[in-house]
Design a protein around this motif. Structure first.
Motif, short mmCIF file in Angstrom:
data_model
loop_
_atom_site.label_atom_id
_atom_site.label_comp_id
_atom_site.label_asym_id
_atom_site.label_seq_id
_atom_site.Cartn_x
_atom_site.Cartn_y
_atom_site.Cartn_z
N LEU A 23 107.85 89.74 16.49
CA LEU A 23 109.14 89.56 15.80
C LEU A 23 110.30 89.74 16.76
CD1 LEU A 23 108.46 91.42 12.42
CD2 LEU A 23 108.91 88.97 12.70
N LEU A 24 110.21 90.75 17.61
CA LEU A 24 111.29 91.03 18.57
C LEU A 24 111.47 89.84 19.53
CD1 LEU A 24 113.28 93.28 19.36
CD2 LEU A 24 111.58 94.09 21.00
N ARG A 25 110.38 89.28 20.00
CA ARG A 25 110.46 88.15 20.92
C ARG A 25 111.00 86.90 20.22
NH1 ARG A 25 104.71 87.68 23.68
NH2 ARG A 25 105.81 86.24 25.08
N LEU A 26 110.63 86.70 18.97
CA LEU A 26 111.10 85.50 18.25
C LEU A 26 112.58 85.59 17.91
CD1 LEU A 26 108.12 84.71 15.84
CD2 LEU A 26 108.81 83.45 17.88
N LYS A 27 113.08 86.79 17.69
CA LYS A 27 114.50 86.93 17.36
C LYS A 27 115.40 86.39 18.45
CE LYS A 27 114.03 90.83 14.16
NZ LYS A 27 114.22 92.30 13.93
N GLU A 28 114.93 86.36 19.69
CA GLU A 28 115.72 85.81 20.79
C GLU A 28 116.03 84.34 20.59
OE1 GLU A 28 113.69 86.46 24.46
OE2 GLU A 28 113.21 88.56 23.99
N TYR A 29 115.16 83.65 19.83
CA TYR A 29 115.33 82.21 19.63
C TYR A 29 116.07 81.88 18.32
CZ TYR A 29 111.86 82.04 23.33
OH TYR A 29 111.18 82.21 24.53
N ALA A 30 116.36 82.87 17.50
CA ALA A 30 117.03 82.67 16.22
C ALA A 30 116.43 81.51 15.43
CB ALA A 30 118.53 82.44 16.44
N ARG A 80 109.38 74.81 23.62
CA ARG A 80 110.31 75.51 24.50
C ARG A 80 109.66 76.76 25.07
NH1 ARG A 80 116.05 78.05 22.48
NH2 ARG A 80 116.56 75.84 22.09
N ALA A 81 108.83 77.41 24.24
CA ALA A 81 108.13 78.62 24.68
C ALA A 81 106.82 78.73 23.93
CB ALA A 81 108.99 79.86 24.44
N ALA A 82 105.86 79.42 24.55
CA ALA A 82 104.57 79.67 23.91
C ALA A 82 104.27 81.17 24.02
CB ALA A 82 103.48 78.86 24.58
N LEU A 83 104.13 81.81 22.87
CA LEU A 83 103.91 83.25 22.82
C LEU A 83 102.49 83.55 22.35
CD1 LEU A 83 107.20 84.31 20.96
CD2 LEU A 83 106.89 83.79 23.39
N VAL A 84 101.92 84.59 22.89
CA VAL A 84 100.61 85.07 22.42
C VAL A 84 100.84 86.34 21.62
CG1 VAL A 84 98.33 85.88 23.09
CG2 VAL A 84 99.42 84.03 24.39
N HIS A 85 100.47 86.32 20.37
CA HIS A 85 100.70 87.45 19.47
C HIS A 85 99.81 88.63 19.83
CE1 HIS A 85 101.34 89.68 15.76
NE2 HIS A 85 100.04 89.69 15.56
N GLU A 86 100.44 89.81 19.92
CA GLU A 86 99.69 91.05 20.15
C GLU A 86 99.89 92.02 19.00
OE1 GLU A 86 100.66 92.62 23.95
OE2 GLU A 86 99.94 90.87 25.05
N ASP A 87 101.14 92.24 18.61
CA ASP A 87 101.43 93.09 17.46
C ASP A 87 102.66 92.53 16.75
OD1 ASP A 87 104.00 94.86 18.25
OD2 ASP A 87 102.71 94.61 20.02
#
Length: 424
Positions: free
Chosen positions: A65-72, A53-60
């Motif tokens: 964590l903040l971005r992942l919380k949107e997906y519960a 559904r989404a692909a995130l690139v980890h920076e910090d």
């Protein structure tokens, strides 16, 4: 993709991690991929991000964590070895099933792993880590037990592992490892030297949930020692769960996982059965690299990827139907990894040789590990092998017969550009 479906987060789903998304999707989940590094690791094929559904690139950590919380999300796990530490941190930070931070480093760093086992009273190799080559050599000379094993702290797949016959070989191996990069792009700032564990090596694969486990398979390694001191993979043979040393190995790995704080997720443990009993080589908290769902289900009645998905998405069913149980061997089975002394740039694939390989009675499926434009080099580890072949039959005699034929075919698979082709 429905916004109401549960979301699963996979970190660094390289190699066999690609088998996890279909199993989670089949149980009704969507997926989010987290990439732990700015760019994909060049040592492994990039994950297919189209299934997420989404692909995130980890920076910090805070930002991810903040971005992942949107997906519960309902769970976070590593798709392959380089994602283990970050997956632990993300799961813990989101309050999801996690193995906890206390021993997270020990689940990646081979020195810390061995010391955690020693504290728990489990048999394991003697060892020392250092940046100073002289210190490593003196340790090997003082113990007086050769051969000795020299390797990186945080790699895998046989990368940088040397079996050294004397102190001078220890020095050469350590000098060759220091300040180089592992297959995961980490710099080797220290080197590990260990006592050599004499005996046959095995794999024990499991899936855990709340500390309760299902055994997915026990495989016996057959390796070949090269003149360079590199010990390369050749064949993995499936044992029955009650065959030979399998029960003893399973019991030992259960204790090792407890010592390393593993309560959730898949694990891939390599163990040597020494005269003093089992001793861990290493364990990865991810699915096995030689895992193929359809093949493993056909020969062992189930597979690690499917059971991992079930454990996280339907833990009650996993605990009721699978925890505390073991696989059932259905056929003789081998995962055969071919090696080569050739080198060069691949121009094309010899379809005639591929057809010969496909026609062998016990060959179920195989992976051509290099495509046109890719580079073949002499095999020194798992990532420089040329083919991975899944084989099964009614008897080992049938598989042995076809393995001999594979040895005659394997170096005809790849056609090289004339300017760079190498030969045996």
């Amino acid at each position: 993709m429905s916004q109401n479906r549960p979301v699963v987060v996979l970190v660094d789903a390289y190699t066999s991690g690609k088998y996890l998304p279909p199993e989670f999707t089949a149980l009704g989940a969507d997926l989010v991929h987290v990439q732990s590094t700015p760019e994909f690791m060049p040592s492994m094929p990039a994950p297919d991000l189209s299934v997420y559904r989404a692909a995130l690139v980890h920076e910090d950590l805070e930002g991810t964590l903040l971005r992942l919380k949107e997906y519960a999300p309902v769970c976070v796990l590593a798709g392959q070895e380089p994602g283990v530490l970050l997956a632990d941190q993300l799961a813990e930070g989101l309050g999801l099933p996690a193995n906890g931070p206390a021993l997270s480093e020990a689940r990646r760093d081979k020195y810390l792993m061995g010391e955690a086992l020693r504290v728990a009273g489990l048999h394991c190799a003697d060892q020392l880590k250092s940046r100073d080559t002289d210190t490593l050599v003196r340790w090997a000379e003082r113990t007086g037990r050769f051969p000795a094993v020299v390797k990186p702290l945080n790699s895998a797949a046989g990368d940088g592992v040397f079996i050294c016959a004397d102190a001078e070989e220890v020095r050469t191996a350590a000098d060759g490892i220091l300040d180089t990069e592992t297959i995961y792009g980490d710099t080797n700032t220290e080197v590990l030297v260990q006592s050599y564990l004499q005996g046959t090596e095995y794999v024990v694969d499991m899936v855990s949930y709340e500390g309760r486990r299902h055994v997915c398979g026990v495989w016996e390694y057959e390796k070949r020692l090269l003149p360079s001191g590199r010990n390369i993979y050749d064949r993995d043979r499936l044992l029955a769960a009650d065959e030979g040393p399998a029960p003893e190995l399973i019991a030992y790995v259960e204790e090792a996982l407890d010592a390393l704080g593993v309560r959730f997720g898949p694990t891939h443990a390599e163990v040597i059965l020494t005269p003093q009993g089992p001793a861990l080589v290493e364990v990865g908290t991810r699915i096995a690299g030689n895992m193929h769902p359809a093949f493993h289900s056909a020969v062992a009645g189930g597979n690690q990827a499917a059971l991992t998905a079930l454990a996280y998405l339907d833990p009650a069913r996993f605990l009721a139907d699978h925890a505390g149980r073991r696989y059932g061997k259905l056929r003789e089975a081998v995962c055969h990894t071919t090696s080569t002394t050739q080198s060069g740039t691949v121009e094309s694939i010899d379809e005639g040789a591929v057809a010969e390989l496909s026609a062998l009675e016990t060959v179920d499926r195989f992976d051509l590990k290099i495509g046109p434009g890719g580079t073949v080099r002499p095999t020194v580890d798992l990532y420089s092998s040329t083919l991975r072949i899944f084989m099964s039959g009614a008897s080992m005699a049938e598989i042995d017969r076809d393995c001999r034929r594979i040895d005659e075919i394997k170096d005809r698979i790849y056609r090289f550009r004339e300017t760079s082709a190498g030969a045996k």
